[in-house]
Every structure is written in C-alpha cells, then in structure tokens.
Design an enzyme around this catalytic site. Sequence first.
Site, short mmCIF file in Angstrom:
data_model
loop_
_atom_site.label_atom_id
_atom_site.label_comp_id
_atom_site.label_asym_id
_atom_site.label_seq_id
_atom_site.Cartn_x
_atom_site.Cartn_y
_atom_site.Cartn_z
N TYR A 134 0.83 -1.20 0.00
CA TYR A 134 0.00 0.00 0.00
C TYR A 134 0.86 1.25 0.00
CZ TYR A 134 0.88 0.98 4.98
OH TYR A 134 1.47 1.29 6.18
N ARG A 177 7.98 3.96 -4.84
CA ARG A 177 8.08 2.98 -3.74
C ARG A 177 7.05 1.86 -3.91
NH1 ARG A 177 7.77 5.37 2.16
NH2 ARG A 177 5.55 5.45 1.62
N ARG A 221 -7.75 -20.48 -2.09
CA ARG A 221 -6.80 -20.29 -0.99
C ARG A 221 -5.70 -21.34 -1.01
NH1 ARG A 221 -5.33 -21.73 4.06
NH2 ARG A 221 -4.54 -20.06 5.41
N LYS A 277 6.44 -1.98 1.75
CA LYS A 277 5.30 -1.38 2.45
C LYS A 277 4.12 -2.35 2.40
CE LYS A 277 3.32 3.18 3.28
NZ LYS A 277 3.43 3.08 4.73
N GLU A 281 12.13 2.32 13.96
CA GLU A 281 11.29 3.43 13.47
C GLU A 281 9.99 3.42 14.26
OE1 GLU A 281 10.12 2.81 9.35
OE2 GLU A 281 10.02 0.65 9.67
N LEU A 310 11.30 1.27 6.73
CA LEU A 310 10.72 1.75 5.48
C LEU A 310 11.44 3.03 5.05
CD1 LEU A 310 8.26 1.15 3.55
CD2 LEU A 310 7.20 3.12 4.66
N1 PDD Z 1 3.03 5.03 7.13
N2 PDD Z 1 7.74 3.80 8.54
C1 PDD Z 1 6.60 3.09 8.54
C2 PDD Z 1 6.61 1.75 9.18
C3 PDD Z 1 5.44 3.61 7.95
O1 PDD Z 1 4.31 2.89 7.95
C4 PDD Z 1 5.47 4.91 7.39
C5 PDD Z 1 4.27 5.54 6.76
C6 PDD Z 1 6.69 5.62 7.42
C7 PDD Z 1 6.82 7.00 6.82
O2 PDD Z 1 6.79 6.95 5.42
P1 PDD Z 1 6.28 8.19 4.56
O3 PDD Z 1 7.06 9.36 5.01
O4 PDD Z 1 6.58 7.79 3.17
O5 PDD Z 1 4.80 8.35 4.84
C8 PDD Z 1 7.80 5.03 8.00
C9 PDD Z 1 1.81 5.51 6.55
C10 PDD Z 1 1.62 6.99 6.66
C11 PDD Z 1 0.65 4.72 7.14
O6 PDD Z 1 0.83 3.52 7.26
O7 PDD Z 1 -0.40 5.29 7.44
#
Ligand code: PDD
Length: 281
Positions: free
Chosen positions: A32, A51, A99, A147, A179, A203
């Site tokens: 996503y 990405r 499945r 992601k 993170e 990420l």
């Molecule tokens: N999440 N690290 C993780 C684990 C994340 O899920 C996200 C973003 C980031 C920051 O990435 P970016 O700057 O590209 O948004 C870092 C999104 C916002 C979410 O899951 O809602």
Amino acid sequence: MTIAYVNGEFVEEQNAKISIFDRGFLFADGVYEVISVLRGKLIDAEPHYARLQRSLDALSIASPLEQAALNNVLLELVKQNDFDEGMVYFQVTRGAANRQFHFPDPPGPSSLIAFILPLKLIDRPEEITGVKVVSTEEIRWKRRDIKSIGLLAQCLGKQQAAEQGCHEALMVEDGMVTEGTSSNAYIVKDDVIITRPLSNKILAGVTRKAMLALAKEQDMRIEERLFSLEEAYAADEACITAASNFIMPVVEIDGHQIGSGKPGPIVTRLRELYIHLALHD
Ligand code: PDD
C-alpha cells in the site's frame, strides 16, 4: 457521500467491496501507499509511486495500472470527493484466487483499491505541544523496506501507545530504535540530526527523504546511524515523519522529557520549511 475506488470503478464507500478470496484479505498479500493531500494537491506523489512499484516488484505482484493512470485515479478520487486535506490510501493485492499459499499460476488480475482519509495536517495543536511516544519491542518480519499491508505488529504497537495516551510507539530492536509503527524516527543531539540509515530494517520514508534534503539545504548536520533508546531519552530534540504527520516534534519518550519538553528549534524549523514546500511547490 464519500467515493472510493475499486478495480476500475468509482463507487460510494458503502458499495466498495472486494472478494472474500482476495489474497490481501486472506494472507496480507499486498502492498500500500499513503499520500498526503493539502489544499486538494497530492504531496510528493512521484516517490510514493516509485516505492509502490518497488514493493510490488519485491513480491512479484503485477502492477494493475501504469503510473500515469494511477495518478489519474487518485486525482479523480480527490476531485469526486472535493477533498481538501488529509490522505489518499491505495493498496494493491495479488487479487482473488483459491486459498493456496503459493502464487496463483497463471497469475490473476491484481486488485487496486483507493479511498480518502480526512485529517488535519497543518495547524494542528500537536505542532505547538509536540507529541508523546512510547517504546515497544520490534516484532516485525525482516523485509520492513516493503510497504506490506501486513500491519498487525504496528497495530499492537499503536494500541499500546493509545492505551498510554501516546501518539506513536517507537520500535526497538537490540536496544536500537528502528522506526515508529507508521513513521520514521529521529533525535537531535548537539545540533546533529540522527536517524537510522536505510536498509531492510525500516521503510524508506518519502517524508524522511524530503526532510533530510531540507536539512542539507539549511547546512544542518545529519548522521545516518543507529541510535539507542537510552540515547533518545537524553536527546535535545526528537521527531517522527510520515505522510500522516509531516514532521512531528516528539517531547516525551516513555515518560522521559525530551529537551525542554517543548518542540525544539531544529525540528520546528524543519516542519515549517516542509509545510512551506508542500503549500508552495
Ligand atoms: N506510514 N515507517 C513506517 C513503518 C510507515 O508505515 C510509514 C508511513 C513511514 C513513513 O513513510 P512516509 O514518510 O513515506 O509516509 C515510515 C503511513 C503513513 C501509514 O501507514 O499510514
């Protein structure tokens, strides 16, 4: 009436449906992206598409649309909802199949859905007060650079944060911060911005890249290296970044006050610069 997108069609949200056999639903077999929207404009869309493609390639999921067509879908979604501020969420899964754990052969069509998430991104009270975070054990898999829609570990972390009245949880592995559950994490010590280098452990945040570029432009000092939770407790400033937060000052970690307990000058400056860029670029 809110409009969502499902596999080629714009429909009212309550009519937006996918198969119970969708592999995203059964196996979290999908990826996503989240792009912020400010004044009806997609912020930094290009690196999010790049990405997404990288995540799809890593899992051998076929891209359902060319980048230009995907961009048009998201623009249309914003338009149909007369959407001003928040985020667009979109996800691609390997689609519906019997499945079986292995990939369907031949592969079926991937599934693409998108919807809007209204949220205040600027002029938030937290940008003045800063936010509190907790730490939690890093329990995710080893490909955090993808992601993936498999977010249960992040949900558990965020729930822990919520139960303690906190905004985010920082995940910690071998004593070192990886993170946030949905954000990248930073500390500032002696005017040096410290953040974990990119690898499969985190990420590659789009906001991270933009913030580090801004910091460089301002001749701020950056160290991409691991930092411990102990080091974070003793930091002068801290922040997290994400499409959902932009650059958000952190003023408390596990009850330890960071710096003065108020957003520090470096993080505050970077947030201002980022928002200026988002509004005027
Ligand atoms: N999440 N690290 C993780 C684990 C994340 O899920 C996200 C973003 C980031 C920051 O990435 P970016 O700057 O590209 O948004 C870092 C999104 C916002 C979410 O899951 O809602």
